[in-house]
Design an enzyme around this catalytic site. Structure first.
Site, PDB file in Angstrom:
ATOM      1  N   HIS A 189       0.857  -1.183   0.000  1.00 60.53           N
ATOM      2  CA  HIS A 189       0.000   0.000   0.000  1.00 60.53           C
ATOM      3  C   HIS A 189       0.886   1.225   0.000  1.00 60.53           C
ATOM      4  O   HIS A 189       1.934   1.249   0.650  1.00 60.53           O
ATOM      5  CB  HIS A 189      -0.904   0.010   1.245  1.00 60.53           C
ATOM      6  CG  HIS A 189      -2.082   0.904   1.107  1.00 60.53           C
ATOM      7  ND1 HIS A 189      -2.021   2.255   1.337  1.00 60.53           N
ATOM      8  CD2 HIS A 189      -3.359   0.635   0.740  1.00 60.53           C
ATOM      9  CE1 HIS A 189      -3.215   2.792   1.129  1.00 60.53           C
ATOM     10  NE2 HIS A 189      -4.044   1.841   0.762  1.00 60.53           N
ATOM     11  N   ASP A 243      -7.814  -5.641   0.194  1.00 60.99           N
ATOM     12  CA  ASP A 243      -8.267  -6.556  -0.871  1.00 60.99           C
ATOM     13  C   ASP A 243      -7.831  -7.992  -0.665  1.00 60.99           C
ATOM     14  O   ASP A 243      -8.198  -8.867  -1.454  1.00 60.99           O
ATOM     15  CB  ASP A 243      -7.731  -6.052  -2.216  1.00 60.99           C
ATOM     16  CG  ASP A 243      -8.316  -4.705  -2.553  1.00 60.99           C
ATOM     17  OD1 ASP A 243      -7.545  -3.768  -2.816  1.00 60.99           O
ATOM     18  OD2 ASP A 243      -9.554  -4.574  -2.486  1.00 60.99           O
TER      19      ASP A 243
HETATM   20  C1  SDX Z   1      -6.325  -0.125  -2.793  1.00 58.08           C
HETATM   21  O1  SDX Z   1      -4.694   4.441  -1.948  1.00 58.08           O
HETATM   22  C2  SDX Z   1      -5.618   3.781  -1.330  1.00 58.08           C
HETATM   23  O2  SDX Z   1      -6.003   4.130  -0.230  1.00 58.08           O
HETATM   24  C3  SDX Z   1      -6.172   2.579  -2.081  1.00 58.08           C
HETATM   25  C4  SDX Z   1      -7.114   1.696  -1.288  1.00 58.08           C
HETATM   26  C5  SDX Z   1      -8.401   2.396  -0.994  1.00 58.08           C
HETATM   27  O3  SDX Z   1      -9.079   1.992  -0.043  1.00 58.08           O
HETATM   28  O4  SDX Z   1      -8.797   3.285  -1.805  1.00 58.08           O
HETATM   29  O5  SDX Z   1      -6.500   1.305  -0.081  1.00 58.08           O
HETATM   30  C6  SDX Z   1      -7.479   0.459  -2.086  1.00 58.08           C
HETATM   31  O6  SDX Z   1      -6.104   0.232  -3.922  1.00 58.08           O
HETATM   32  C7  SDX Z   1      -5.433  -1.079  -2.048  1.00 58.08           C
HETATM   33  C8  SDX Z   1      -4.232  -1.557  -2.940  1.00 58.08           C
HETATM   34  C9  SDX Z   1      -4.777  -2.664  -3.854  1.00 58.08           C
HETATM   35  N1  SDX Z   1      -3.722  -3.047  -4.829  1.00 58.08           N
HETATM   36  C10 SDX Z   1      -3.088  -4.216  -4.734  1.00 58.08           C
HETATM   37  O7  SDX Z   1      -3.216  -5.016  -3.802  1.00 58.08           O
HETATM   38  C11 SDX Z   1      -2.177  -4.500  -5.921  1.00 58.08           C
HETATM   39  C12 SDX Z   1      -0.849  -5.051  -5.390  1.00 58.08           C
HETATM   40  N2  SDX Z   1      -0.178  -3.958  -4.678  1.00 58.08           N
HETATM   41  C13 SDX Z   1       0.840  -3.216  -5.417  1.00 58.08           C
HETATM   42  O8  SDX Z   1       0.503  -3.028  -6.781  1.00 58.08           O
HETATM   43  C14 SDX Z   1       1.261  -1.966  -4.657  1.00 58.08           C
HETATM   44  O9  SDX Z   1       1.455  -2.319  -3.354  1.00 58.08           O
HETATM   45  C15 SDX Z   1       0.446  -0.705  -4.702  1.00 58.08           C
HETATM   46  C16 SDX Z   1       0.074  -0.306  -6.089  1.00 58.08           C
HETATM   47  C17 SDX Z   1      -0.781  -0.859  -3.891  1.00 58.08           C
HETATM   48  C18 SDX Z   1       1.312   0.377  -4.102  1.00 58.08           C
HETATM   49  O10 SDX Z   1       2.452   0.428  -4.925  1.00 58.08           O
HETATM   50  P1  SDX Z   1       3.587   1.443  -4.603  1.00 58.08           P
HETATM   51  O11 SDX Z   1       3.011   2.796  -4.376  1.00 58.08           O
HETATM   52  O12 SDX Z   1       4.686   1.287  -5.608  1.00 58.08           O
HETATM   53  O13 SDX Z   1       4.075   0.898  -3.204  1.00 58.08           O
HETATM   54  P2  SDX Z   1       5.424   1.245  -2.585  1.00 58.08           P
HETATM   55  O14 SDX Z   1       6.031   2.438  -3.248  1.00 58.08           O
HETATM   56  O15 SDX Z   1       5.233   1.290  -1.115  1.00 58.08           O
HETATM   57  O16 SDX Z   1       6.297  -0.040  -2.964  1.00 58.08           O
HETATM   58  C19 SDX Z   1       7.497  -0.196  -2.244  1.00 58.08           C
HETATM   59  C20 SDX Z   1       8.245  -1.300  -2.956  1.00 58.08           C
HETATM   60  C21 SDX Z   1       8.374  -1.078  -4.465  1.00 58.08           C
HETATM   61  O17 SDX Z   1       9.584  -1.706  -4.830  1.00 58.08           O
HETATM   62  P3  SDX Z   1      10.900  -0.717  -5.099  1.00 58.08           P
HETATM   63  O18 SDX Z   1      10.480   0.218  -6.223  1.00 58.08           O
HETATM   64  O19 SDX Z   1      11.135   0.009  -3.788  1.00 58.08           O
HETATM   65  O20 SDX Z   1      11.976  -1.669  -5.494  1.00 58.08           O
HETATM   66  O21 SDX Z   1       7.534  -2.540  -2.787  1.00 58.08           O
HETATM   67  C22 SDX Z   1       7.231  -3.083  -4.055  1.00 58.08           C
HETATM   68  C23 SDX Z   1       7.267  -1.915  -5.037  1.00 58.08           C
HETATM   69  O22 SDX Z   1       7.571  -2.411  -6.329  1.00 58.08           O
HETATM   70  N3  SDX Z   1       5.880  -3.618  -3.955  1.00 58.08           N
HETATM   71  C24 SDX Z   1       5.568  -4.900  -4.179  1.00 58.08           C
HETATM   72  C25 SDX Z   1       4.192  -4.967  -3.940  1.00 58.08           C
HETATM   73  N4  SDX Z   1       3.730  -3.769  -3.583  1.00 58.08           N
HETATM   74  C26 SDX Z   1       4.789  -2.934  -3.597  1.00 58.08           C
HETATM   75  N5  SDX Z   1       6.314  -5.954  -4.553  1.00 58.08           N
HETATM   76  C27 SDX Z   1       5.628  -7.125  -4.704  1.00 58.08           C
HETATM   77  N6  SDX Z   1       4.298  -7.286  -4.486  1.00 58.08           N
HETATM   78  C28 SDX Z   1       3.562  -6.223  -4.123  1.00 58.08           C
HETATM   79  N7  SDX Z   1       2.247  -6.361  -3.913  1.00 58.08           N
END
Ligand code: SDX
Length: 393
Positions: free
Chosen positions: A270, A328
């Site tokens: 997140h 989710d």
């Molecule tokens: C919702 O914003 C909200 O409030 C949204 C929500 C709401 O109620 O409206 O909470 C609802 O959208 C929840 C999120 C649902 N999405 C997913 O579950 C999809 C899987 N999650 C990822 O796509 C991701 O975690 C995001 C899109 C949710 C957030 O991505 P970010 O902003 O890139 O997260 P981050 O910057 O904190 O990531 C840190 C690191 C990154 O790697 P580096 O660039 O530092 O090397 O962690 C990695 C990311 O690539 N990472 C993951 C990951 N989520 C983040 N790696 C593997 N699996 C994952 N799920």
């Protein structure tokens, strides 16, 4: 501005807006609706009372709640001509495509009676959206499965009415299971609002141009559909089913860590929460309770989810990136056990989030200093240069 919350000037320079509605502390894993913790509301309140709280800032008295519930109940039917919109969609269209289209079409039926500068007309639009989106979503499901539309009933509570519109058929009585109704209502509350997430920011930006509220909510539906946002609940259950058995979890954990692999663990991570998403905790408890009561606690997806959570939370990569289950991760398991296809998971998220979107829209529109949103950019393109005729290229 008030109480224990103070604004760091640096924060306000990057903040999208001020808001009194929802507070998130991502490090503590805290979520408050108008100051009330989400876990208390999910367990002790019910969705329409939470809607009142989000819209008007205080928990309602018994009379206020009765009046609000009556207003919502009396607006659950759609204009009968809106049925025609469904006939124009392919049967195999994703329900989110249908919901986005029909919510937007509300502009054609209610917009010209909505002067957003008039407080009462803003109220009417607000109640119409909260009341009608469940009917729109239920009918998108019925249309997809080729069953006749079931009309809303005024003798059912909000969650039961939605379940009845989804699962009842004209040829026999359908009594809503109170276990499912309570679980559905709790899922609505857990998804109601979440400060300035992508879809809410979309609604605010669209609303800042004074577009009508129905078109703004349709924009929010479109944004929520993405698998990185609201579409994750569908993608998460499909991922858990693809994993299939706990022994295959390491293979998927490795893929999630591989920067060359676009695969992400759905339902994990997140942008704001760097601790447990408090909604995921309540959802996990609800999954155990509902599947136990339904006698399907050995559901393979739930077993895989629990093992995946355990392994991921002990994994150095996930610990270093502060990745935890989000809202989710468990929601799809409950919705699946209730009988919904995965394609209906995100429409249900949109149904619940409608109150958050419209509450944030109202807050923005009613702000006396509100202006049209106009994000800027850091330009990285070509510097000024003269046109070259095609012969000279
Ligand atoms: C919702 O914003 C909200 O409030 C949204 C929500 C709401 O109620 O409206 O909470 C609802 O959208 C929840 C999120 C649902 N999405 C997913 O579950 C999809 C899987 N999650 C990822 O796509 C991701 O975690 C995001 C899109 C949710 C957030 O991505 P970010 O902003 O890139 O997260 P981050 O910057 O904190 O990531 C840190 C690191 C990154 O790697 P580096 O660039 O530092 O090397 O962690 C990695 C990311 O690539 N990472 C993951 C990951 N989520 C983040 N790696 C593997 N699996 C994952 N799920």
């Amino acid at each position: 501005k008030t109480g224990r919350f103070t604004y760091d000037p640096g924060f306000t320079s990057t903040a999208a807006c001020f808001s009194d509605i929802t507070f998130i502390d991502g490090d503590k894993g805290e979520l408050l609706y108008r100051g009330y913790p989400i876990d208390q509301l999910a367990k002790q309140s019910h969705f329409l009372e939470v809607c009142y709280l989000l819209l008007y800032g205080e928990l309602p008295t018994a009379q206020q709640l009765e009046d609000f519930e009556n207003r919502v109940t009396s607006h659950t039917m759609l204009h009968e001509q809106m049925v025609n919109f469904y006939r124009g969609f392919r049967r195999d269209a994703h329900p989110m495509a249908v919901v986005c289209g029909v919510v937007g079409a509300m502009s054609a039926f209610y917009h010209d009676s909505t002067d957003i500068n008039d407080a009462w007309q803003r109220e009417v639009a607000t109640v119409r959206l909260i009341a009608k989106v469940p009917t729109i979503c239920a009918w998108a499901y019925k249309y997809a499965i080729g069953q006749p539309f079931v009309y809303p009933r005024n003798d059912l509570d909000y969650a039961s009415n939605f379940l009845h519109m989804c699962f009842a058929v004209p040829c026999e009585d359908y009594v809503v299971d109170p276990i499912l109704s309570r679980a559905m209502d709790r899922i609505f509350t857990l998804h109601a609002d979440h400060e300035q997430n992508a879809s809410t920011s979309t609604v605010r930006l669209a609303g800042s141009s004074h577009a009508n509220p129905f078109a703004c909510i349709a924009a929010g539906v479109a944004c929520l559909w993405g698998p990185a946002h609201g579409g994750a609940n569908q993608a998460c259950l499909e991922m858990l089913r693809e994993i299939g058995t706990p022994d295959r979890i390491p293979e998927f954990i490795a893929r999630a860590k591989d920067k060359n692999d676009p695969f992400r663990l759905m339902g994990f991570g997140h942008r704001v929460y760097k601790n447990f998403d408090p909604r995921a905790k309540v959802m996990k408890e609800s999954a155990d309770e509902v599947l136990g009561l339904l006698g399907v606690e050995d559901n393979p997806a739930l077993q895989v989810a629990k093992e995946l959570e355990k392994i991921a939370l002990e994994d150095e990569y996930f610990i270093s990136k502060k990745l935890y289950p989000n809202v989710d991760f468990y929601s799809g398991i409950i919705l699946d056990a209730m009988g919904f296809p995965t394609s209906m998971f995100t429409p249900i998220f949109a149904l619940a989030r409608t109150v958050g979107w419209i509450a944030q829209w109202k807050e923005m529109i009613e702000d006396p200093v509100q202006k049209i949103g106009r994000p800027r950019q850091l330009y990285t393109g070509a510097t000024a240069r003269d046109y070259v005729e095609v012969e000279g290229r």
